[in-house]
Design a protein around this motif. Structure first.
Motif, PDB file in Angstrom:
ATOM      1  N   PRO A 118      15.339   1.373  86.839  1.00 31.13           N
ATOM      2  CA  PRO A 118      13.980   1.917  86.924  1.00 31.13           C
ATOM      3  C   PRO A 118      13.696   2.867  85.757  1.00 31.13           C
ATOM      4  O   PRO A 118      14.587   3.602  85.313  1.00 31.13           O
ATOM      5  CB  PRO A 118      13.981   2.668  88.264  1.00 31.13           C
ATOM      6  CG  PRO A 118      15.117   2.080  89.037  1.00 31.13           C
ATOM      7  CD  PRO A 118      16.146   1.693  88.029  1.00 31.13           C
ATOM      8  N   THR A 120      10.834   5.780  84.161  1.00 29.29           N
ATOM      9  CA  THR A 120       9.647   6.622  84.257  1.00 29.29           C
ATOM     10  C   THR A 120       9.353   7.213  82.884  1.00 29.29           C
ATOM     11  O   THR A 120      10.276   7.612  82.160  1.00 29.29           O
ATOM     12  CB  THR A 120       9.826   7.758  85.283  1.00 29.29           C
ATOM     13  OG1 THR A 120      10.902   8.610  84.871  1.00 29.29           O
ATOM     14  CG2 THR A 120      10.138   7.204  86.656  1.00 29.29           C
ATOM     15  N   ASN A 122       6.535   9.984  81.051  1.00 28.80           N
ATOM     16  CA  ASN A 122       5.430  10.923  81.209  1.00 28.80           C
ATOM     17  C   ASN A 122       5.414  11.897  80.050  1.00 28.80           C
ATOM     18  O   ASN A 122       6.265  11.840  79.156  1.00 28.80           O
ATOM     19  CB  ASN A 122       5.511  11.659  82.559  1.00 28.80           C
ATOM     20  CG  ASN A 122       6.897  12.235  82.806  1.00 28.80           C
ATOM     21  OD1 ASN A 122       7.546  12.708  81.879  1.00 28.80           O
ATOM     22  ND2 ASN A 122       7.351  12.168  84.044  1.00 28.80           N
ATOM     23  N   LYS A 175      18.974   4.883  85.991  1.00 30.50           N
ATOM     24  CA  LYS A 175      17.546   5.073  85.757  1.00 30.50           C
ATOM     25  C   LYS A 175      17.330   5.672  84.378  1.00 30.50           C
ATOM     26  O   LYS A 175      18.242   6.214  83.762  1.00 30.50           O
ATOM     27  CB  LYS A 175      16.944   5.995  86.826  1.00 30.50           C
ATOM     28  CG  LYS A 175      17.548   7.386  86.852  1.00 30.50           C
ATOM     29  CD  LYS A 175      16.900   8.245  87.903  1.00 30.50           C
ATOM     30  CE  LYS A 175      17.503   9.657  87.919  1.00 30.50           C
ATOM     31  NZ  LYS A 175      16.831  10.520  88.923  1.00 30.50           N
ATOM     32  N   ASP A 177      14.618   8.357  82.528  1.00 31.19           N
ATOM     33  CA  ASP A 177      13.520   9.331  82.603  1.00 31.19           C
ATOM     34  C   ASP A 177      13.178   9.748  81.174  1.00 31.19           C
ATOM     35  O   ASP A 177      13.985  10.400  80.509  1.00 31.19           O
ATOM     36  CB  ASP A 177      13.906  10.554  83.438  1.00 31.19           C
ATOM     37  CG  ASP A 177      14.047  10.226  84.912  1.00 31.19           C
ATOM     38  OD1 ASP A 177      13.256   9.405  85.388  1.00 31.19           O
ATOM     39  OD2 ASP A 177      14.936  10.791  85.573  1.00 31.19           O
ATOM     40  N   ASP A 198       7.283   3.111  85.848  1.00 24.31           N
ATOM     41  CA  ASP A 198       6.277   4.074  86.279  1.00 24.31           C
ATOM     42  C   ASP A 198       5.852   4.866  85.051  1.00 24.31           C
ATOM     43  O   ASP A 198       6.548   5.776  84.615  1.00 24.31           O
ATOM     44  CB  ASP A 198       6.845   4.994  87.362  1.00 24.31           C
ATOM     45  CG  ASP A 198       5.782   5.897  87.968  1.00 24.31           C
ATOM     46  OD1 ASP A 198       4.637   5.887  87.477  1.00 24.31           O
ATOM     47  OD2 ASP A 198       6.093   6.629  88.934  1.00 24.31           O
ATOM     48  N   LEU A 199       4.697   4.491  84.483  1.00 30.32           N
ATOM     49  CA  LEU A 199       4.201   5.121  83.257  1.00 30.32           C
ATOM     50  C   LEU A 199       3.004   6.000  83.591  1.00 30.32           C
ATOM     51  O   LEU A 199       1.921   5.501  83.891  1.00 30.32           O
ATOM     52  CB  LEU A 199       3.779   4.061  82.223  1.00 30.32           C
ATOM     53  CG  LEU A 199       4.867   3.399  81.377  1.00 30.32           C
ATOM     54  CD1 LEU A 199       5.846   2.633  82.248  1.00 30.32           C
ATOM     55  CD2 LEU A 199       4.242   2.477  80.340  1.00 30.32           C
ATOM     56  N   ASP A 200       3.212   7.304  83.541  1.00 29.20           N
ATOM     57  CA  ASP A 200       2.123   8.262  83.698  1.00 29.20           C
ATOM     58  C   ASP A 200       1.839   8.839  82.322  1.00 29.20           C
ATOM     59  O   ASP A 200       2.479   9.799  81.891  1.00 29.20           O
ATOM     60  CB  ASP A 200       2.518   9.360  84.696  1.00 29.20           C
ATOM     61  CG  ASP A 200       1.380  10.342  84.951  1.00 29.20           C
ATOM     62  OD1 ASP A 200       0.338  10.245  84.266  1.00 29.20           O
ATOM     63  OD2 ASP A 200       1.540  11.226  85.821  1.00 29.20           O
ATOM     64  N   SER A 218       5.354  -2.709  88.070  1.00 24.94           N
ATOM     65  CA  SER A 218       4.905  -1.759  87.054  1.00 24.94           C
ATOM     66  C   SER A 218       3.680  -0.993  87.536  1.00 24.94           C
ATOM     67  O   SER A 218       2.735  -1.592  88.050  1.00 24.94           O
ATOM     68  CB  SER A 218       4.570  -2.484  85.739  1.00 24.94           C
ATOM     69  OG  SER A 218       5.695  -3.178  85.242  1.00 24.94           O
ATOM     70  N   LYS A 219       3.721   0.314  87.345  1.00 26.67           N
ATOM     71  CA  LYS A 219       2.584   1.175  87.649  1.00 26.67           C
ATOM     72  C   LYS A 219       2.253   1.953  86.383  1.00 26.67           C
ATOM     73  O   LYS A 219       3.084   2.696  85.870  1.00 26.67           O
ATOM     74  CB  LYS A 219       2.927   2.129  88.799  1.00 26.67           C
ATOM     75  CG  LYS A 219       1.783   3.022  89.221  1.00 26.67           C
ATOM     76  CD  LYS A 219       2.191   3.924  90.384  1.00 26.67           C
ATOM     77  CE  LYS A 219       1.037   4.829  90.806  1.00 26.67           C
ATOM     78  NZ  LYS A 219       1.435   5.722  91.935  1.00 26.67           N
TER      79      LYS A 219
END
Length: 331
Positions: A118, A120, A122, A175, A177, A198-200, A218-219
């Motif tokens: 996973p 992420t 940000n 993961k 980050d 998870d792309l913020d 994917s988000k």
């Protein structure tokens, strides 16, 4: 006496029982981590023991059992003494932190090749780093930064074949980050894998995003911006949830695959949707959008009533569609 009675060798039952015992010893910590790439080098021995079983196992069942016991004993002995023989156990999961200082950077292009873990992404907060990433993984992290004011950053991992061939096949908390500096003009080129994304990106000064997604869900949350930016999304078998930002001018090019794709559109923006391919998946466009005269249920162009007058416009082109559903919805 029935001379034609078929004899059954005990070789394979003993092998199966022995394999279970070996796995139990490994789980209890009495044996080191297995490495199939080393055991596979002994494949000629497998031919020998199968040949011996064919010769003797079906004539005398106890002989097949004995051959199986000797094979299991040889495997256990090899695994016990493999460290002394210089055979390395597969690498375990480890955590690495990679980063690069901001310095005089004014623009950056990221090339991110993700894998099965996973991910992420940000914006960093109050950091003097250009990028900072914590990677929990097996194998090796490939991290490289080039350039002066205009930088290129590449990040990927490499997993050795002997690691995949160990018995420890679980992700085990692996993961990525990744934090990106929000004050630098940013282009992201992302290759997705089987891990969830998870792309913020809210707060990041995005110039362009190109994402080739895989089987992981994917988000993606796009950032608000005073400058027009380009987004290219090619989805795969994983679902995609794409949230378009308010108060932004965006050009989105979309190719959908077998996974469902949902695109959330701000109601305050002027939006034009052009669908150039009639894939097999269902297409849903907001009912309040105005369709062109040549539009069908699966192909055509639609636009919001405020497209010509809105302060910000979003132009969406769907150039390829697969079997997954494609939904556009306003919020």
């Amino acid at each position: 006496m029935d001379v034609n009675k078929k004899r059954v060798s005990l070789f394979w039952p003993v092998i199966l029982i022995g394999a279970g015992v070996i796995l139990l010893l490994r789980n209890l910590g009495y044996l080191p981590a297995f490495n199939w790439s080393i055991l596979l080098k002994l494949w000629p021995l497998v031919l020998v023991v199968i040949g011996l079983d064919l010769l003797f196992g079906y004539k005398a069942p106890w002989a097949g059992g004995l051959i199986g016991l000797l094979t299991v004993a040889a495997a256990v002995t090899f695994l016990l003494y493999s460290p002394a023989l210089g055979v390395k156990a597969p690498e375990g999961i480890k955590t690495e932190v990679v980063s690069s200082p901001l310095e005089n950077t004014t623009s950056v292009k990221y090339y991110l090749d993700t894998s099965y873990a996973p991910v992420t992404i940000n914006a960093l907060s109050g950091s003097t780093d250009l990028v900072s990433a914590t990677i929990v993984h097996r194998g090796q992290v490939n991290f490289d930064v080039k350039g002066g004011a205009d930088k290129i950053v590449t990040l990927s991992t490499t997993t050795e074949a002997d690691t995949w061939l160990s018995f420890d096949l679980g992700l085990g908390g692996q993961k990525w980050d990744i934090g990106l500096n929000p004050d630098v003009q940013t282009t992201i080129d992302l290759l997705g894998g089987s891990g969830a994304l998870d792309l913020d990106l809210e707060g990041i000064a995005l110039e362009a995003l190109r994402a080739d997604l895989g089987s992981g869900a994917s988000k993606i949350l796009l950032p608000s911006s005073q400058k027009l930016y380009e987004v290219e999304i090619e989805s795969g078998s994983g679902s995609v949830d794409l949230n378009l930002a308010e108060k932004s001018d965006i050009n989105l090019t979309l190719s959908s695959g077998s996974g469902a794709v949902s695109v959330s559109i701000p109601s305050t923006s002027g939006v034009r949707i052009e669908v150039l391919d009639d894939g097999s998946g269902a297409l849903q466009v907001p009912n309040v959008f105005i369709a062109s005269t040549d539009s069908t249920d699966d192909q055509g162009s639609w636009q919001s009533a405020n497209y010509e007058t809105a302060v910000n416009t979003i132009n969406i082109r769907v150039i390829d569609r697969g079997s997954g559903s494609l939904q556009f919805k306003t919020r």
